[in-house]
Design an enzyme around this catalytic site. Structure first.
Site, mmCIF file in Angstrom:
data_model
loop_
_atom_site.group_PDB
_atom_site.id
_atom_site.type_symbol
_atom_site.label_atom_id
_atom_site.label_comp_id
_atom_site.label_asym_id
_atom_site.label_seq_id
_atom_site.Cartn_x
_atom_site.Cartn_y
_atom_site.Cartn_z
ATOM 1 C CG HIS A 509 -1.734 1.222 1.402
ATOM 2 N ND1 HIS A 509 -3.049 1.303 1.036
ATOM 3 C CD2 HIS A 509 -1.418 2.448 1.905
ATOM 4 C CE1 HIS A 509 -3.514 2.518 1.297
ATOM 5 N NE2 HIS A 509 -2.540 3.225 1.836
ATOM 6 C CD GLU A 510 1.713 3.725 3.682
ATOM 7 O OE1 GLU A 510 2.027 4.795 3.127
ATOM 8 O OE2 GLU A 510 0.640 3.581 4.303
ATOM 9 C CG HIS A 513 0.501 6.470 -0.460
ATOM 10 N ND1 HIS A 513 -0.577 7.162 -0.965
ATOM 11 C CD2 HIS A 513 0.048 5.833 0.660
ATOM 12 C CE1 HIS A 513 -1.632 6.961 -0.189
ATOM 13 N NE2 HIS A 513 -1.281 6.142 0.793
ATOM 14 C CG HIS A 516 0.118 9.223 -6.630
ATOM 15 N ND1 HIS A 516 -1.010 9.480 -5.880
ATOM 16 C CD2 HIS A 516 -0.069 9.886 -7.795
ATOM 17 C CE1 HIS A 516 -1.839 10.251 -6.562
ATOM 18 N NE2 HIS A 516 -1.284 10.510 -7.724
#
Length: 724
Positions: A509-510, A513, A516
């Site tokens: 998940h991280e 980020h 992104h």
């Protein structure tokens, strides 16, 4: 996750003390060669751009005493730049006003990013004291910019001229966003109301800082001390050794310490067979910040809620949630309330069904008690073992940290986007266990630095998050330096770091980020990377979680740390089969926290209660999520997301983003899954755009239509495939 948007960041920060005062405190004098009396780059590493690759902060040169004078000088520089823009005798233009503002404040950005990342990841008493001092002053600095009448007049003039300016799409959006920033910050208020607003912002900044620091201190102080090893039955030998090491570090030789994580439920509750100890751990967690003492947050919660409500009304909104949501993709409290309230009854019903299965097991074992909150995780695991012959502890030997990182996370990114990674042990870090990787694009060109801070520490806040030390933008040509922070317990020296399944998913998940941030390809800093609406920012990271269990990826990294053997297919099948297991609990605890967030922030000033815990109890009951065995994921007094970390009235964002995520996962499956073609399309249409394009427009450009909620309902066990 924590995003850094410069003007937003400043609302919770402040200017440091004067340089001469700090010099007296630290023994650091300003060199006589500097006639201004201000610090210079020769003695303060923040006052000149870093010469390290990608502008990586020189962590080996940064000391606590550098921050205050750096803030003071950076603030002075930034205000001088803003004054020059506001007082420019030339007619206002896009370049001499809007672009000039984008270029301003680089020193302040540089020191702010490092300082506030360190107060989260590697704090100490000096940084905490400075953070409290900085909070109201930086809030005032932010107000001095956004409430500057001359500056707003220039912005307004250009805004009115926009039909004739022939701006490209990104530039036009930048102008509109700056104008909106000023309006939402109170630029049109009377001078007397501006003064009231400044006072509210300063007080809120101080309160949020205090809340955050109290949570960290209370979490450390609430760690549970255990006298004997026998009480820890159910934990692995590595977990017991870690508890012994934690006790030794606190001077409690021969005892054991269970450190708390940030959520209400604690990981050890899954495996501790000692019910009395589970209860001690759970209650220590759930009572944080609410039982008196130096770190009690009850009054702070009430004050923050009241001041936010007052500020919202001053700005022309009925409540804080209405103010916040106007600038998100959800737009209205009506939309958010509908999503949460529509899902709550089915989620709670599912949780009750799950509880019934657990109660049957308790009764069959002649437990003689009713299922309580501290029993849930333990008996859920027992039910899962019985139903699926699956014990989550069986996974840990296959989830060795470096394998997860390099053969899982990095492998998936390479297959999707063609990027590659090389560890850089020659670059400075702020903690010995932090790792840095240089990231290369598919064509081999250097693209970014990725930092990873893996382990939990007493001076590190809970949870997991991503931040940027340097962001990409075309104006300066800067390339990203992004970091992920996990809170995996550090094993005893010489032992491997074996991760839980939840920790693995969090890691993927991280890194979503991080992608992104690293793939950002925008011209203006205002739009870089994760500078998107709060209820959109979690979307790309949630999508990246899918690769944690994608068969090709899982087979590549899930290998036994001792034998190197791949996870057996039977275990893989069981992991897949349990995908919807316990979703009633997971959805209910999340909805309870989200609804609690909305209840706090949809209050008018006159509706603020006198008792925070009583309000919380009533709010959960009114929302239909007051089910004692499933408490909120966060209770108000340690709900840092909404009272300290920028998610106020925004905790719903994870679920809102998950609608997009679940729909996107279906798109990947429909189009062949893990492939460069799919990854490049996702990168081109979404990950590279940052905030330069409307968030939902980016999604529609990627997906070809608006999102559908059905895939989320199926995932959460709220709808069967193909059935309502």
């Amino acid at each position: 996750m924590k995003r850094v948007l410069f003007l937003t960041l400043l609302t919770s920060l402040t200017l440091a003390q004067g340089t001469s005062v700090l010099a007296q405190q630290t023994g650091t004098a300003t060199p006589p060669a500097n006639p201004t009396g201000r610090p210079n780059a020769a003695v303060n590493p923040f006052l000149a751009p870093s010469t390290l690759p990608y502008g990586l902060p020189p962590f080996d040169k940064i000391k606590d005493e550098h921050y205050a004078p750096a803030f003071a000088e950076a603030m002075r520089q930034h205000m001088a730049e803003i004054d020059a823009i506001a007082d420019n005798p030339a007619a206002p233009s896009f370049d001499n006003t809007v672009v000039a503002m984008e270029r301003a404040g680089q020193t302040l950005t540089r020191v702010s990013r490092v300082f506030f990342n360190m107060t989260g990841a590697n704090t100490d008493p000096e940084l905490e004291a400075l953070s409290r001092d900085l909070a109201p002053k930086l809030a005032a600095h932010n107000d001095a910019i956004l409430l500057n009448a001359k500056l707003f007049q220039r912005i307004g003039t250009i805004y009115e001229q926009r039909p004739s300016l022939a701006l490209d799409a990104e530039s036009r959006r930048l102008l509109e966003r700056h104008y909106t920033d000023f309006i939402r910050a109170g630029a049109k208020l009377s001078e007397s109301d501006k003064a009231k607003l400044k006072a509210l912002n300063a007080e809120l900044a101080t309160l949020s800082t205090t809340f955050s620091q109290n949570v960290l201190k209370e979490t450390n102080a609430s760690a549970v001390v255990v006298d004997t090893k026998a009480e820890l039955k159910g934990l692995t030998e590595n977990e017991i050794a870690a508890a012994a090491a934690a006790a030794k570090a606190r001077g409690l030789q021969g005892k054991y310490v269970i450190a708390l994580m940030n959520t209400t439920g604690q990981p050890v509750e899954t495996s501790l067979s000692n019910r009395a100890l589970r209860q001690r751990v759970h209650e220590a967690s759930a009572e944080r910040g609410s039982h008196g003492g130096d770190f009690d947050n009850r009054e702070i919660v009430l004050n923050i809620a009241k001041l936010r409500a007052q500020r919202a009304q001053l700005l022309g909104y009925p409540d804080h949630a209405a103010y916040q949501l106007e600038d998100e993709t959800a737009k209205t409290t009506t939309a958010v309330n509908k999503l949460l309230q529509d899902l709550a009854p089915a989620a709670v019903a599912n949780a009750r069904k799950e509880a019934a299965d657990m109660q049957k097991l308790i009764d069959a074992r002649k437990g003689g008690f009713k299922l309580a909150a501290w029993d849930w995780a333990y008996y859920a695991e027992q039910v899962r073992k019985a139903k699926y012959s699956f014990d989550e502890a069986q996974l840990r030997p296959y989830f060795e940290l470096d394998n997860v990182l390099q053969n899982g996370i990095f492998y998936a990114a390479n297959k999707l986007y063609g990027i590659s990674f090389k560890e850089r042990k020659d670059l400075p870090v702020y903690q010995a266990t932090v790792r840095i990787f240089e990231v290369f694009d598919a064509d081999g060109k250097p693209m970014a630095l990725f930092m990873l801070d893996m382990y939990a520490r007493d001076n590190k806040r809970g949870g997991a998050w991503m931040n940027a030390y340097v962001t990409q933008d075309g104006l300066s040509g800067s390339r990203p330096v992004v970091a992920n922070h996990w809170n995996v317990p550090k094993p005893p020296e010489g032992q491997p770091t074996l991760m839980s399944y939840d920790e693995v998913r969090t890691a993927f998940h991280e890194f979503g980020h991080a992608l992104h941030g690293m793939f950002s390809n925008v011209r203006y800093p205002r739009f870089s990377g994760t500078n998107v609406p709060r209820d959109f920012v979690e979307y790309p990271s949630q999508v990246n979680e899918m690769w944690a269990v994608w068969p090709e990826v899982l087979q590549h990294y899930a290998k036994h740390y001792q034998t190197g053997e791949a996870m057996p297919q039977a275990l893989l099948d069981k992991l897949s089969a349990t995908g919807k297991f316990n979703q009633g609990f997971a959805t209910t605890e999340y909805l309870a926290a989200s609804l609690l967030d909305q209840r706090w922030h949809q209050l008018s000033p006159s509706q603020i209660p006198d008792d925070a815990l009583d309000f919380e109890t009533k709010a959960l009951k009114q929302a239909g999520v007051d089910y004692a065995p499933v408490p909120p994921r966060y209770r108000s007094t340690y709900f840092s997301h909404i009272f300290a970390n920028g998610y106020s009235a925004g905790y719903y964002a994870y679920l809102w983003s998950e609608v997009l995520d679940a729909d996107t996962v279906e798109w990947f499956k429909e189009n062949g899954g893990l492939s460069r073609k799919n990854g490049d399309w996702f990168r081109q249409q979404l990950l590279s755009k940052g905030g330069s394009v409307d968030a939902m427009e980016s999604f529609r450009n990627f997906r070809g239509r608006d999102p559908k909620i059905d895939p989320l309902l199926v995932r959460r066990g709220l709808k069967m495939d193909g059935k309502s």
